[in-house]
Write a protein that holds these residues in place. Structure first.
Motif, PDB file in Angstrom:
ATOM      1  N   HIS A  53       0.810  -1.208   0.000  1.00  0.00           N
ATOM      2  CA  HIS A  53       0.000   0.000   0.000  1.00  0.00           C
ATOM      3  C   HIS A  53       0.854   1.274   0.000  1.00  0.00           C
ATOM      4  N   LEU A  54       2.100   1.189   0.419  1.00  0.00           N
ATOM      5  CA  LEU A  54       2.988   2.333   0.252  1.00  0.00           C
ATOM      6  C   LEU A  54       3.320   2.515  -1.226  1.00  0.00           C
ATOM      7  N   HIS A  55       3.526   1.410  -1.935  1.00  0.00           N
ATOM      8  CA  HIS A  55       3.714   1.445  -3.389  1.00  0.00           C
ATOM      9  C   HIS A  55       2.498   2.079  -4.058  1.00  0.00           C
ATOM     10  N   LEU A  56       1.308   1.601  -3.712  1.00  0.00           N
ATOM     11  CA  LEU A  56       0.086   2.081  -4.351  1.00  0.00           C
ATOM     12  C   LEU A  56      -0.107   3.582  -4.120  1.00  0.00           C
ATOM     13  N   LEU A  57       0.000   4.014  -2.885  1.00  0.00           N
ATOM     14  CA  LEU A  57      -0.303   5.409  -2.569  1.00  0.00           C
ATOM     15  C   LEU A  57       0.800   6.357  -3.046  1.00  0.00           C
ATOM     16  N   ALA A  58       2.067   5.962  -2.908  1.00  0.00           N
ATOM     17  CA  ALA A  58       3.143   6.829  -3.364  1.00  0.00           C
ATOM     18  C   ALA A  58       3.111   6.981  -4.882  1.00  0.00           C
ATOM     19  N   ALA A  59       2.875   5.881  -5.600  1.00  0.00           N
ATOM     20  CA  ALA A  59       2.775   5.965  -7.057  1.00  0.00           C
ATOM     21  C   ALA A  59       1.569   6.795  -7.465  1.00  0.00           C
ATOM     22  N   ALA A  60       0.465   6.671  -6.729  1.00  0.00           N
ATOM     23  CA  ALA A  60      -0.728   7.462  -7.021  1.00  0.00           C
ATOM     24  C   ALA A  60      -0.475   8.949  -6.796  1.00  0.00           C
ATOM     25  N   ALA A  61       0.474   9.271  -5.921  1.00  0.00           N
ATOM     26  CA  ALA A  61       0.846  10.666  -5.682  1.00  0.00           C
ATOM     27  C   ALA A  61       1.833  11.190  -6.716  1.00  0.00           C
ATOM     28  N   GLY A  62       2.319  10.302  -7.578  1.00  0.00           N
ATOM     29  CA  GLY A  62       3.256  10.713  -8.614  1.00  0.00           C
ATOM     30  C   GLY A  62       4.712  10.460  -8.299  1.00  0.00           C
ATOM     31  N   ALA A  63       4.995   9.714  -7.219  1.00  0.00           N
ATOM     32  CA  ALA A  63       6.380   9.418  -6.860  1.00  0.00           C
ATOM     33  C   ALA A  63       6.935   8.292  -7.734  1.00  0.00           C
ATOM     34  N   ARG A  64       8.245   8.349  -7.960  1.00  0.00           N
ATOM     35  CA  ARG A  64       8.950   7.250  -8.624  1.00  0.00           C
ATOM     36  C   ARG A  64       9.474   6.288  -7.560  1.00  0.00           C
ATOM     37  N   GLY A  65       9.634   5.016  -7.919  1.00  0.00           N
ATOM     38  CA  GLY A  65      10.131   4.100  -6.916  1.00  0.00           C
ATOM     39  C   GLY A  65      10.448   2.723  -7.431  1.00  0.00           C
ATOM     40  N   ILE A  66      10.917   1.900  -6.501  1.00  0.00           N
ATOM     41  CA  ILE A  66      11.188   0.488  -6.735  1.00  0.00           C
ATOM     42  C   ILE A  66      10.346  -0.300  -5.742  1.00  0.00           C
ATOM     43  N   GLY A  98      -0.279   1.124 -13.803  1.00  0.00           N
ATOM     44  CA  GLY A  98       0.563   2.191 -14.314  1.00  0.00           C
ATOM     45  C   GLY A  98       1.443   2.893 -13.310  1.00  0.00           C
ATOM     46  N   SER A  99       1.887   2.192 -12.256  1.00  0.00           N
ATOM     47  CA  SER A  99       2.768   2.860 -11.297  1.00  0.00           C
ATOM     48  C   SER A  99       4.100   3.239 -11.924  1.00  0.00           C
ATOM     49  N   GLY A 100       4.543   2.439 -12.895  1.00  0.00           N
ATOM     50  CA  GLY A 100       5.833   2.705 -13.520  1.00  0.00           C
ATOM     51  C   GLY A 100       7.016   2.236 -12.700  1.00  0.00           C
ATOM     52  N   TRP A 101       6.756   1.557 -11.569  1.00  0.00           N
ATOM     53  CA  TRP A 101       7.830   1.093 -10.704  1.00  0.00           C
ATOM     54  C   TRP A 101       8.294  -0.295 -11.134  1.00  0.00           C
ATOM     55  N   PRO A 102       9.603  -0.538 -11.251  1.00  0.00           N
ATOM     56  CA  PRO A 102      10.077  -1.907 -11.467  1.00  0.00           C
ATOM     57  C   PRO A 102       9.915  -2.725 -10.191  1.00  0.00           C
ATOM     58  N   LEU A 103       9.792  -4.032 -10.357  1.00  0.00           N
ATOM     59  CA  LEU A 103       9.635  -4.941  -9.224  1.00  0.00           C
ATOM     60  C   LEU A 103      10.932  -5.720  -9.039  1.00  0.00           C
ATOM     61  N   ALA A 104      11.543  -5.579  -7.879  1.00  0.00           N
ATOM     62  CA  ALA A 104      12.786  -6.278  -7.564  1.00  0.00           C
ATOM     63  C   ALA A 104      12.466  -7.620  -6.923  1.00  0.00           C
ATOM     64  N   LEU A 105      12.851  -8.702  -7.589  1.00  0.00           N
ATOM     65  CA  LEU A 105      12.652 -10.053  -7.084  1.00  0.00           C
ATOM     66  C   LEU A 105      14.005 -10.747  -6.984  1.00  0.00           C
ATOM     67  N   ASP A 106      14.099 -11.726  -6.098  1.00  0.00           N
ATOM     68  CA  ASP A 106      15.337 -12.485  -5.924  1.00  0.00           C
ATOM     69  C   ASP A 106      16.503 -11.521  -5.692  1.00  0.00           C
ATOM     70  N   GLU A 107      17.557 -11.637  -6.497  1.00  0.00           N
ATOM     71  CA  GLU A 107      18.725 -10.786  -6.314  1.00  0.00           C
ATOM     72  C   GLU A 107      18.720  -9.583  -7.257  1.00  0.00           C
ATOM     73  N   GLU A 108      17.603  -9.362  -7.953  1.00  0.00           N
ATOM     74  CA  GLU A 108      17.548  -8.260  -8.905  1.00  0.00           C
ATOM     75  C   GLU A 108      17.683  -6.910  -8.190  1.00  0.00           C
ATOM     76  N   ARG A 109      18.365  -5.978  -8.863  1.00  0.00           N
ATOM     77  CA  ARG A 109      18.520  -4.628  -8.321  1.00  0.00           C
ATOM     78  C   ARG A 109      18.212  -3.606  -9.421  1.00  0.00           C
ATOM     79  N   PRO A 110      16.946  -3.484  -9.770  1.00  0.00           N
ATOM     80  CA  PRO A 110      16.598  -2.501 -10.801  1.00  0.00           C
ATOM     81  C   PRO A 110      16.813  -1.085 -10.300  1.00  0.00           C
TER      82      PRO A 110
END
Length: 397
Positions: A293-306, A326-338
């Motif tokens: 929900h931090l992802h959802l609300l921050a992206a809805a406010a126009g913030a960029r993020g991971i 449409g959040s535009g945020w990449p999703l980091a899984l396993d050892e990924e570091r987008p």
């Protein structure tokens, strides 16, 4: 059945920012649309819920009747638990439950509010749906479910099937949950309160971090902290201050303790401050968070993020539902570091339409009392009519 009683069922009171935010959004909506109604919230932690939601609806009552039934039968096989729950609801017979169950029978509707708590992670929570259906079979109350995250999917033996058989209205918040249970796709219940939360208070620009230590796959916590550390160091090199937000007390402190050499205590934002003053949200922020929900609300406010996935089959599905919007945020899984995206996604620009859809759904379930608020716009009115025409035929099984 009493047309003045509305019965909500949710996993509130831990506290957990996302679950509390959803319950608060419904209570605030009902305070405007149905201020005369007596609203009962059935939650696993009613004492804390009473404190968290104090004053949000003028006639709020809090109990844990259905949750106690579920927890009391949690260790039994699913069919035995369902049988016990049905018999207790229909037959009464004990002062430990009768008054609470009689109150539930008075409700005009029972509503399983949103969240990701009825799934195979906690299969015994299917008993909530069994209990709601059993109440309705006695009283005739309408049954609602909104914003449901149902992955990982319950096994067929984990309760009565189909899960939402007999419900008047049921919606899932993500594609996988909708497909698993034959439901129509809706929106997370947080969209009911997103616009108000975004406008609630000013937020300083900077990098905001929240990494959980609960419900994580092996190795994910250390990898997530390493990713956050990398972004905090990068931000510091660019002269950007980092802040840490606590969504669940305790469980979100462990990561902060490992980052405290980079983020001073005065920039640690505890849950109590978030709940009292609002989640710090701005389009001038960047985020690294595992909390959905931090992802959802921050992206809805126009913030960029991971967005950081912590548990495969559960949190990745949650985050993907926001990226799909449409959040535009990449999703980091396993050892990924987008890396952080260069620009925000379209979610913020579409928020007004998404919020209107959610208000239209709410007005379908709880039409405003005579003289109450009208739909916010002609768009909301059209969405309301469309939602009313599509009341969950599939959910009736």
């Amino acid at each position: 059945m009493n047309p003045g009683i509305i019965y909500l069922v949710g996993t509130s009171g831990h506290p957990n920012f996302g679950d509390e935010f959803i319950a608060a959004a419904w209570l605030k909506y009902l305070a405007v649309a149905r201020p005369e109604a007596e609203v009962w919230l059935d939650s696993p932690q009613p004492g804390m819920a009473q404190v968290l939601f104090d004053g949000m609806h003028p006639r709020l009552r809090v109990t844990n009747t259905l949750w106690r039934l579920v927890h009391e039968n949690a260790e039994l096989p699913a069919d035995a638990a369902a049988k016990n729950i049905r018999e207790r609801v229909a037959g009464l017979g004990t002062p430990a439950y009768d008054l609470g169950l009689l109150k539930a029978r008075e409700a005009e509707s029972l509503h399983l509010i949103g969240g990701g708590y009825v799934n195979d992670t906690w299969p015994h929570h299917a008993g909530l749906v069994v209990a709601m259906r059993a109440v309705s079979e006695v009283s005739g109350a309408r049954l609602f479910a909104t914003g449901q995250g149902l992955m990982p999917a319950l096994q067929p033996a984990a309760g009565e099937t189909p899960l939402f058989r007999g419900f008047d209205y049921a919606r899932a918040r993500d594609d996988a949950s909708a497909a698993a249970h034959g439901l129509e796709l809706g929106l997370d219940d947080a969209f009911l309160g997103a616009e108000a939360e975004i406008s609630r208070g000013a937020a300083a620009p900077g990098l905001y971090v929240c990494i959980q230590s609960d419900m994580v796959d092996p190795g994910r916590f250390s990898a997530a902290v390493a990713l956050a550390r990398e972004e905090v160091v990068r931000a510091a090199g660019e002269g950007i201050e980092a802040h840490y937000v606590e969504a669940i007390p305790g469980f979100d402190r462990a990561a902060y303790d490992q980052l405290a050499d980079l983020i001073p205590e005065e920039r640690f934002i505890p849950f109590v401050h978030v709940w009292t003053h609002g989640l710090p949200l701005s389009d001038r922020q960047t985020w690294v968070t595992s909390r959905f929900h931090l992802h959802l609300l921050a992206a809805a406010a126009g913030a960029r993020g991971i967005a950081v996935g912590m548990k495969q089959g559960y949190y990745d599905v949650k985050h993907q539902s926001v990226t799909a919007l449409g959040s535009g945020w990449p999703l980091a899984l396993d050892e990924e570091r987008p890396g952080l995206p260069a620009r925000p996604g379209p979610l913020a620009a579409n928020l007004a339409a998404l919020a209107a859809r959610k208000r239209a759904e709410a007005a379908t379930l709880y039409p405003p009392a005579p003289g109450g608020p009208a739909p916010a716009s002609s768009t909301a009115a059209k969405l309301l009519m469309r939602a009313r025409s599509g009341v969950s035929r599939k959910a009736r099984g």
